[in-house]
Design a protein around this motif. Sequence first.
Motif, PDB file in Angstrom:
ATOM      1  N   ALA A  95       0.839  -1.185   0.000  1.00 35.87           N
ATOM      2  CA  ALA A  95       0.000   0.000   0.000  1.00 35.87           C
ATOM      3  C   ALA A  95       0.872   1.232   0.000  1.00 35.87           C
ATOM      4  O   ALA A  95       0.531   2.244  -0.580  1.00 35.87           O
ATOM      5  N   ALA A 122       3.756   1.260  -3.852  1.00 35.52           N
ATOM      6  CA  ALA A 122       3.004   0.596  -4.900  1.00 35.52           C
ATOM      7  C   ALA A 122       3.799   0.326  -6.159  1.00 35.52           C
ATOM      8  O   ALA A 122       4.523   1.145  -6.625  1.00 35.52           O
ATOM      9  N   THR A 127      -9.654  -3.633  -9.854  1.00 40.14           N
ATOM     10  CA  THR A 127     -10.287  -2.753  -8.870  1.00 40.14           C
ATOM     11  C   THR A 127     -11.110  -3.514  -7.833  1.00 40.14           C
ATOM     12  O   THR A 127     -11.612  -2.920  -6.892  1.00 40.14           O
ATOM     13  N   GLN A 172      -5.920   3.555  -6.889  1.00 39.75           N
ATOM     14  CA  GLN A 172      -5.889   2.465  -5.918  1.00 39.75           C
ATOM     15  C   GLN A 172      -6.403   1.195  -6.580  1.00 39.75           C
ATOM     16  O   GLN A 172      -7.512   1.148  -7.103  1.00 39.75           O
ATOM     17  N   PRO A 209      -4.436  -4.362  -1.416  1.00 35.39           N
ATOM     18  CA  PRO A 209      -4.608  -2.955  -1.778  1.00 35.39           C
ATOM     19  C   PRO A 209      -3.258  -2.281  -2.031  1.00 35.39           C
ATOM     20  O   PRO A 209      -2.315  -2.461  -1.258  1.00 35.39           O
ATOM     21  N   THR A 240      -1.296   1.220  -4.542  1.00 40.65           N
ATOM     22  CA  THR A 240      -1.411   2.293  -5.527  1.00 40.65           C
ATOM     23  C   THR A 240      -0.587   1.931  -6.749  1.00 40.65           C
ATOM     24  O   THR A 240       0.571   1.529  -6.624  1.00 40.65           O
TER      25      THR A 240
END
Length: 214
Positions: free
Chosen positions: A19, A22, A120, A171, A191, A193
């Motif tokens: 997270a 990324a 996503t 994200q 999760p 980026t």
Amino acid sequence: MMMRTKVVSALAPLALVLAAAAGCTSDGGDAAAPGSSALPASAEPSGAAPASSAVPAPSGSGGGGTGGDSTRCHHGDLQIEVAPAPGGGAAGSQYSWLKFVNMTSHRCTLYGYPGVSWVTGANGQQVNRPAGRDPSAKPEHFGLDAHQPAHAQVSMPQTGNFGDADCKPVQAAGFRVYLPDETAADFVPVPMTVCSADGVGLAQIGPMISGLSE
């Protein structure tokens, strides 16, 4: 087209690492191309999880070294999760492993690259292109005994390597992963980026390797 998606749990520590640092995404269009045994390509996974999603993959698959082999590992045979890679990465990149465990009572075979994409959500849209294949690593055919692990390394450029205007960071919820020569995918929630600008900051996937050592 409806997708069968098995949702798998990722390792919590990695979720925290990724997270923050990324990597940026994969290779192909809205549906991630399944991994195949031959060379050019790109994935989702883990745990004793619910049903999963069949997505026929459009791009860059190539022929299968185990395609036609009735003993090869199929979707649903393996539990998939994300684990930190030894060493963690290099300057500007984060490495992690996709860990595959044979959950059946029989031996099955693997050969080639898994297909990997950022998405996503469990049934979400693909972000950027699928991961490209690491050309420096040569795939090898191997057998995976019951309850034994294998892995494939994912290299992800950090979004900070690119300006926001070029990267368009967003994200992602995790990976969509296809086993080599399979058209059904697993979702692994991690999760992070990633870059959404087409072709910018793409991830790279290595071939399937027996065990958990490099």
